[in-house]
Design an enzyme around this catalytic site. Sequence first.
Site, PDB file in Angstrom:
ATOM      1  N   CYS A  76       3.318  -3.183   2.730  1.00 27.82           N
ATOM      2  CA  CYS A  76       3.423  -2.659   4.096  1.00 27.82           C
ATOM      3  C   CYS A  76       4.858  -2.593   4.635  1.00 27.82           C
ATOM      4  O   CYS A  76       5.193  -1.595   5.289  1.00 27.82           O
ATOM      5  CB  CYS A  76       2.491  -3.376   5.062  1.00 27.82           C
ATOM      6  SG  CYS A  76       2.315  -5.133   4.814  1.00 27.82           S
TER       7      CYS A  76
ATOM      8  N   GLN B 240      -2.378  -3.063  -5.922  1.00 29.70           N
ATOM      9  CA  GLN B 240      -3.284  -2.721  -4.833  1.00 29.70           C
ATOM     10  C   GLN B 240      -3.405  -1.209  -4.734  1.00 29.70           C
ATOM     11  O   GLN B 240      -2.417  -0.507  -4.878  1.00 29.70           O
ATOM     12  CB  GLN B 240      -2.720  -3.233  -3.506  1.00 29.70           C
ATOM     13  CG  GLN B 240      -2.625  -4.737  -3.406  1.00 29.70           C
ATOM     14  CD  GLN B 240      -2.018  -5.157  -2.080  1.00 29.70           C
ATOM     15  OE1 GLN B 240      -0.995  -4.640  -1.670  1.00 29.70           O
ATOM     16  NE2 GLN B 240      -2.672  -6.094  -1.413  1.00 29.70           N
TER      17      GLN B 240
ATOM     18  N   HIS C 260      -4.112  -1.321   7.600  1.00 25.03           N
ATOM     19  CA  HIS C 260      -3.855  -1.615   6.185  1.00 25.03           C
ATOM     20  C   HIS C 260      -5.204  -1.478   5.497  1.00 25.03           C
ATOM     21  O   HIS C 260      -6.188  -2.022   5.990  1.00 25.03           O
ATOM     22  CB  HIS C 260      -3.409  -3.063   5.951  1.00 25.03           C
ATOM     23  CG  HIS C 260      -2.261  -3.527   6.774  1.00 25.03           C
ATOM     24  ND1 HIS C 260      -1.099  -3.979   6.201  1.00 25.03           N
ATOM     25  CD2 HIS C 260      -2.095  -3.655   8.115  1.00 25.03           C
ATOM     26  CE1 HIS C 260      -0.269  -4.378   7.165  1.00 25.03           C
ATOM     27  NE2 HIS C 260      -0.846  -4.193   8.333  1.00 25.03           N
TER      28      HIS C 260
ATOM     29  N   ARG D  82       2.430 -12.365  -6.291  1.00 24.11           N
ATOM     30  CA  ARG D  82       2.192 -13.515  -5.422  1.00 24.11           C
ATOM     31  C   ARG D  82       2.081 -14.760  -6.279  1.00 24.11           C
ATOM     32  O   ARG D  82       1.410 -14.751  -7.307  1.00 24.11           O
ATOM     33  CB  ARG D  82       0.895 -13.331  -4.623  1.00 24.11           C
ATOM     34  CG  ARG D  82       0.974 -12.127  -3.714  1.00 24.11           C
ATOM     35  CD  ARG D  82      -0.297 -11.937  -2.936  1.00 24.11           C
ATOM     36  NE  ARG D  82      -0.188 -10.720  -2.142  1.00 24.11           N
ATOM     37  CZ  ARG D  82      -1.194 -10.182  -1.467  1.00 24.11           C
ATOM     38  NH1 ARG D  82      -2.364 -10.768  -1.483  1.00 24.11           N
ATOM     39  NH2 ARG D  82      -1.009  -9.084  -0.779  1.00 24.11           N
TER      40      ARG D  82
ATOM     41  N   LYS E 147      -9.587  -8.395   9.959  1.00 20.47           N
ATOM     42  CA  LYS E 147      -9.943  -7.449   8.900  1.00 20.47           C
ATOM     43  C   LYS E 147     -11.435  -7.358   8.683  1.00 20.47           C
ATOM     44  O   LYS E 147     -12.193  -8.224   9.124  1.00 20.47           O
ATOM     45  CB  LYS E 147      -9.239  -7.829   7.595  1.00 20.47           C
ATOM     46  CG  LYS E 147      -9.363  -9.280   7.215  1.00 20.47           C
ATOM     47  CD  LYS E 147      -8.528  -9.596   5.970  1.00 20.47           C
ATOM     48  CE  LYS E 147      -8.792 -11.008   5.494  1.00 20.47           C
ATOM     49  NZ  LYS E 147      -8.600 -11.201   4.078  1.00 20.47           N
TER      50      LYS E 147
ATOM     51  N   ASP F 109      -3.278   0.548  -2.281  1.00 24.13           N
ATOM     52  CA  ASP F 109      -2.902   0.292  -0.901  1.00 24.13           C
ATOM     53  C   ASP F 109      -2.684   1.585  -0.127  1.00 24.13           C
ATOM     54  O   ASP F 109      -2.344   2.616  -0.707  1.00 24.13           O
ATOM     55  CB  ASP F 109      -1.580  -0.503  -0.911  1.00 24.13           C
ATOM     56  CG  ASP F 109      -1.460  -1.420   0.287  1.00 24.13           C
ATOM     57  OD1 ASP F 109      -2.365  -1.416   1.127  1.00 24.13           O
ATOM     58  OD2 ASP F 109      -0.451  -2.145   0.366  1.00 24.13           O
TER      59      ASP F 109
ATOM     60  N   HIS G 136      -1.435   2.697   4.181  1.00 22.21           N
ATOM     61  CA  HIS G 136      -1.233   2.326   5.572  1.00 22.21           C
ATOM     62  C   HIS G 136      -1.380   3.561   6.432  1.00 22.21           C
ATOM     63  O   HIS G 136      -0.787   4.596   6.145  1.00 22.21           O
ATOM     64  CB  HIS G 136       0.133   1.659   5.743  1.00 22.21           C
ATOM     65  CG  HIS G 136       0.213   0.364   5.008  1.00 22.21           C
ATOM     66  ND1 HIS G 136       0.715   0.265   3.737  1.00 22.21           N
ATOM     67  CD2 HIS G 136      -0.237  -0.871   5.340  1.00 22.21           C
ATOM     68  CE1 HIS G 136       0.597  -0.987   3.320  1.00 22.21           C
ATOM     69  NE2 HIS G 136       0.019  -1.695   4.265  1.00 22.21           N
TER      70      HIS G 136
END
Length: 649
Positions: A338, A385, A519, A367, A473, A387, A389
């Site tokens: 992000c 991910q 997200h 991570r 979330k 991912d 946004h």
Amino acid sequence: MIQITLPDKSVREYPEAVNGIEIAKSISHGLAKNVLSIEVNGQAWDLTRKITKDASIKLHTWEDNIGKETFWHSSAHLLAEAIEFFFPGTKFGIGPTVDNGFYYDIDLPEGKVISEKDFQKIEKKMLELARQKNNIVRSEISKVDALTMFAEKNDELKQELIGELEDGTISLYNQGNFTDLCRGPHLPNTGYIKAIKLTAIAGAYWRGDEKNKMLTRVYGITFPKQKMLEEYLVMLEEAKKRDHRKIGKEMDLFTFSEAVGQGLPLWLPKGAQLREQLEIFLKKVQKKYGYDQVITPHIGDVNLYKTSGHYEKYGKDSFQPISTPAEGEEYLLKPMNCPHHCEIYKSRPKSYKDLPVRMAEFGTVYRYEQSGELHGLTRVRSFTQDDAHIFCRPDQLKDEFKKVIDIVFIIFKALSFENYVTQISLRDPEKPEKYIGSPENWDKAEKAIVEACEEKGLNTITELGEAAFYGPKLDFMIKDALGRSWQLGTIQVDYNLPERFKLEYIGADDNRHQPVMIHRAPFGSMERFVAVLIEHTAGKFPLWLTPEQAVILPISEKYNDYAKKVSDFLNISDIRTVIDDRNEKIGRKIRDNELKRIPYLLIVGEKEAETETVSVRRQGEGDKGVMEKSAFANFILKEVKDQLSGLYN
RNA sequence: GCCGGAGUAGCUCAGGGGUAGAGCGCAUCCUUGGUAAGGAUGAGGUCACGAGUUCAAUUCUCGUCUUCGGCUCCA
């Protein structure tokens, strides 16, 4: 006489002080045999407890969870009784039920350990105690007396629990020589328990807090019939065969290497192929929904994460920054995409007409997960991910959120995921220090999620304290083969990062406004998603997705050239095809390729070579007859198209 | 990170203080085949790594690493 109302609203009269067993007997012999507990005016009771006033009741058997829980709860007491027999002086924490049985957390006397080698004798003792059919008797006790009783046993765990209870609500349950603090309810006697299996032993922090002492947790499961235990054990064996780590190895999808490092998956060609198909699929869906793909680096200036708040929140628990030769420069492996995406947003001024901006990236993040947490592909230190946004105006938020829910369901439908749980994860109101941003922002964000879910008619559960540090979330959870729940898709509403990154757009009023961010990752992580997919399909992926869709099996070497010709033809028609030209008989090739879970086996020999055909065999179904090779190509392409039809376009 | 198991051939596993075992896979050769295992021969191991005990350790002890089951954590 008192009046008892049954769940079907019928009312029966019984003498005062009737109990659950007697009521069950009056209804039917079978029910009396199977009933395990009773609910009186919505409260779970013992079957032997006397009912003194008019009441509504419900009887519970093994077939419903409450009956099963009562059964397992009493089993936990039985376990404790057996452990006390072998390990006198053991202190007992809590012994609740879980999805598959029960456990008891115990603190063994100094110097004593319990191991799986002890299981057999404990199980034997439990069975022995069960066969004594000891009555399980409830009694009520004052708080003072309860504290005194467990002080005498030096059981400070129970004393701590009692200390938190209200006087007048404390009950004990006794069976044979064993008495335990317990709310109940319990089975009438231990004789109901016929089959016992202790399943695991593990450490567990007292009251789930890692600052507390670690206790020993013993897991077990019991059944009212021996046969049910046998069936359960068979089911466990079957589940183990679906384990994605095992199948991933068998099918050459992924591997790990100590030399590379723990939690760092290596995708083999077939696994990479599988992932690529998933990515192609999602990109098509996202194209339809107005997303644009972007690409960002794997590292970022540490100040970027100070801005986002990630560094403060997770800096100590992540891979430490990489320093450059020039002093004072520090870069962090990216734990999320992000911040990079926020910078892309900022790279050009935005008008309200530009919104929503939907920015997607298959972004690999890193991570530092605790070593004890790593688990196959479901919990790793490097993962990708799916991912994206969405930067939108506040008035667009709910609609955008709902569209993301639609994408998640397209994916679940494409892969036949039917048993999922949708969880709304909100902040823990008692721990504001865990979160960034103002309460007003949080209120707005939480409200948006709750309303969007309501309007979508989702059947959600709500968990407090499960939110991300920057926003609430909606999580989509799916279970693996062994019933462990994993979070896959996630959609998050965030008013905080736009503020921190000073994101803005020019509104119709010619003033600056702040966008809202969503997200979202419908797969969640490619690694975890593939893991769960493997366990759901047992490696038999749908045709559109599977790495190898067809394998060509020449009858003998003489037909290898024709096999190559067919393979080239199919590959050029976008059908993923391989050849098995080993020096083996056809029976052997069929067997091996069936076991490799390849959907179509194409046998080619003299007849096929002469007629430009293939002999088709569908995995798990056997011979399907002969087809002209281009007819087969059309056939398989149509099957793929049918599987995906209606999902996008 | 914490508690408790485990680590022997590419894979699945047996074994055990005194020169390391099986099945599958792999290689070579024979066989050239019609819908779920053809045959022969062979290669392949610092028994996870490092210390210690011992005449001798893959085996016993300790530590490290990895892995498995939980706990805690999970942006």
